[in-house]
Design an enzyme around this catalytic site. Structure first.
Site, PDB file in Angstrom:
ATOM      1  N   LEU A 125      99.730  52.869  46.612  1.00  0.00           N
ATOM      2  CA  LEU A 125      98.335  53.058  46.439  1.00  0.00           C
ATOM      3  C   LEU A 125      97.681  54.376  46.131  1.00  0.00           C
ATOM      4  O   LEU A 125      96.999  54.433  45.104  1.00  0.00           O
ATOM      5  CB  LEU A 125      97.569  52.332  47.500  1.00  0.00           C
ATOM      6  CG  LEU A 125      95.996  52.171  47.415  1.00  0.00           C
ATOM      7  CD1 LEU A 125      95.737  51.370  46.263  1.00  0.00           C
ATOM      8  CD2 LEU A 125      95.365  51.575  48.938  1.00  0.00           C
ATOM      9  N   PRO A 128      97.220  61.533  43.550  1.00  0.00           N
ATOM     10  CA  PRO A 128      96.874  62.930  43.880  1.00  0.00           C
ATOM     11  C   PRO A 128      95.469  63.380  43.714  1.00  0.00           C
ATOM     12  O   PRO A 128      95.023  64.029  44.753  1.00  0.00           O
ATOM     13  CB  PRO A 128      97.700  63.703  42.802  1.00  0.00           C
ATOM     14  CG  PRO A 128      98.702  62.721  42.444  1.00  0.00           C
ATOM     15  CD  PRO A 128      98.451  61.393  42.578  1.00  0.00           C
ATOM     16  N   ILE A 337     100.571  69.975  80.098  1.00  0.00           N
ATOM     17  CA  ILE A 337     101.194  69.689  81.436  1.00  0.00           C
ATOM     18  C   ILE A 337     102.718  70.598  81.255  1.00  0.00           C
ATOM     19  O   ILE A 337     102.970  70.997  82.495  1.00  0.00           O
ATOM     20  CB  ILE A 337     101.469  68.360  81.633  1.00  0.00           C
ATOM     21  CG1 ILE A 337     100.336  67.712  81.884  1.00  0.00           C
ATOM     22  CG2 ILE A 337     102.612  68.128  82.593  1.00  0.00           C
ATOM     23  CD1 ILE A 337     100.187  66.176  81.969  1.00  0.00           C
ATOM     24  N   GLU A 363      97.033  56.275  56.339  1.00  0.00           N
ATOM     25  CA  GLU A 363      96.573  54.995  56.050  1.00  0.00           C
ATOM     26  C   GLU A 363      95.293  55.053  56.376  1.00  0.00           C
ATOM     27  O   GLU A 363      94.633  53.828  56.838  1.00  0.00           O
ATOM     28  CB  GLU A 363      97.168  54.020  57.098  1.00  0.00           C
ATOM     29  CG  GLU A 363      98.955  53.970  57.107  1.00  0.00           C
ATOM     30  CD  GLU A 363      99.322  53.676  55.359  1.00  0.00           C
ATOM     31  OE1 GLU A 363      98.562  52.942  54.802  1.00  0.00           O
ATOM     32  OE2 GLU A 363     100.370  54.155  55.243  1.00  0.00           O
TER      33      GLU A 363
END
Length: 380
Positions: A125, A128, A337, A363
């Site tokens: 879909l 560029p 952490i 997406e």
């Protein structure tokens, strides 16, 4: 709504953990460092039924629903988000589009090969220059007798080079026309269709992202999916399910970062005690656990609605938006952490950190999800 995983979900999760310990974890650093797309791995996932989770058994699929599907994506993404991404794109986009809109003949021809991963699927879909402005796509399909001639290019396509079959959206009408695009099934080896440049990415490096190029590519009209002019409308419906996939991918990344942080905090000693005993660390873990659970519940709601055949535009966008933001945040907290070790490749959290960012842009960006959510809530 059930809050405990089903027997199928528990079975799938354990199967993936066992499989991943042998086939994914030992190789994920090499795949990431060298940007290797392990296509043979997906053949093995196909043998486990994971490349056709949603495909009905009559077409060789597992015949499961979205609860099992999101479990599979999340568990794979804990091990290597790149693998989860490729599995999701194959299932939700290429296979999902054919399953939703294909004729009986198209389903019988393509779905068994996709379910087994004899053929790897791609979905085209994005372009560029148009990005999310799909209404002005430049890939065009001109009618020529009983064929269409495709010209143009797609980019950021998962399996753009390695895919064996692709669902491609091309313009068959005027630019900007809502019903001016159509969907085509294009097989690898079709003259005029080829893969292009492979992207060198920050993260998700073991999932192939590349161009697809069409130069006078002749596709028979029997390869049109659904009705001519309905391609963009179809794509939006496919993406409703695709958002749930990316939400599950995001959840897996967040869970992987969290579980690694819990383990490390119990093992790492400072001042004669594990760092988990320090409030600064334990509060981070508490926040991570809470936000992950909230993301899980949003995804579970969207999956349940999808299974029941209801519209999930709002719920899918909410799950994708929140879970993707949590994945980036949780990966960042995990690096904190781990401290200096979190900045090295000796531990997995730096990879989660790099991989997570795609979830907020792939997406459809988080900003686009907000647009979708706002549009849906303002209808109410």
């Amino acid at each position: 709504m059930h809050f405990n995983p089903s027997e199928n979900q528990r079975m799938i999760a354990q199967m993936i953990r066992d499989f991943g310990a042998k086939e994914i974890t030992p190789f994920r650093k090499e795949w990431d460092d060298q940007q290797i797309f392990p296509k043979s791995l997906f053949k093995k996932l196909g043998e486990l039924g994971l490349m056709g989770v949603l495909i009905p058994t009559e077409y060789g699929g597992a015949g499961f629903g979205y609860e099992e599907y999101v479990t599979a994506i999340a568990e794979l993404s804990k091990l290597d988000p790149s693998v989860g991404l490729s599995m999701a794109a194959h299932n939700s986009l290429c296979s999902g589009h054919i399953l939703l809109f294909g004729t009986a003949e198209q389903k019988q021809k393509y779905l068994p090969k996709l379910a087994s991963c004899e053929w790897l699927g791609a979905w085209g879909l994005t372009e560029p220059n148009t990005g999310s402005d799909a209404g002005n796509m430049r890939t065009v399909a001109q009618k020529d007798g009983d064929h269409y001639i495709l010209n143009g290019a797609k980019n950021f396509i998962t399996h753009g080079v390695s895919g064996d079959v692709a669902v491609v959206i091309a313009r068959t009408g005027a630019p900007g026309e809502r019903r001016g695009a159509s969907a085509f099934i294009v097989e690898k080896g079709t003259p005029g269709f080829k893969g292009g440049r492979k992207e060198d990415k920050l993260g998700m490096r073991a999932s192939e992202t590349a161009e697809m190029i069409f130069e006078d590519c002749r596709v028979h009209e029997s390869q049109v999916l659904g009705t001519v002019g309905e391609g963009f409308v179809q794509a939006m419906k496919v993406l409703d399910g695709g958002r749930i996939s990316i939400a599950a991918l995001s959840l897996g990344i967040a869970e992987g970062a969290y579980e690694a942080s819990v383990q490390y905090s119990k093992e790492r000693q400072q001042f004669g005690k594990p760092i988990s005993s320090f409030q600064g660390i334990s509060f981070k873990l508490a926040d991570m656990a809470t936000r992950i659970e909230a993301a899980r519940l949003l995804i579970a709601k969207a999956a349940a609605l999808k299974n029941s055949g209801k519209k999930v535009t709002l719920e899918g966008a909410q799950a994708k938006y929140y879970a993707s933001e949590v994945s980036v945040w949780a990966a960042n907290e995990a690096v904190q952490i781990f401290g200096g070790y979190g900045f090295t490749k000796d531990y997995p959290v730096e990879k989660y950190y790099r991989d997570a960012k795609l979830c907020t842009i792939g997406e459809g960006t988080s900003e686009i999800q907000k647009i979708v959510i706002a549009r849906e809530v303002l209808k109410q």
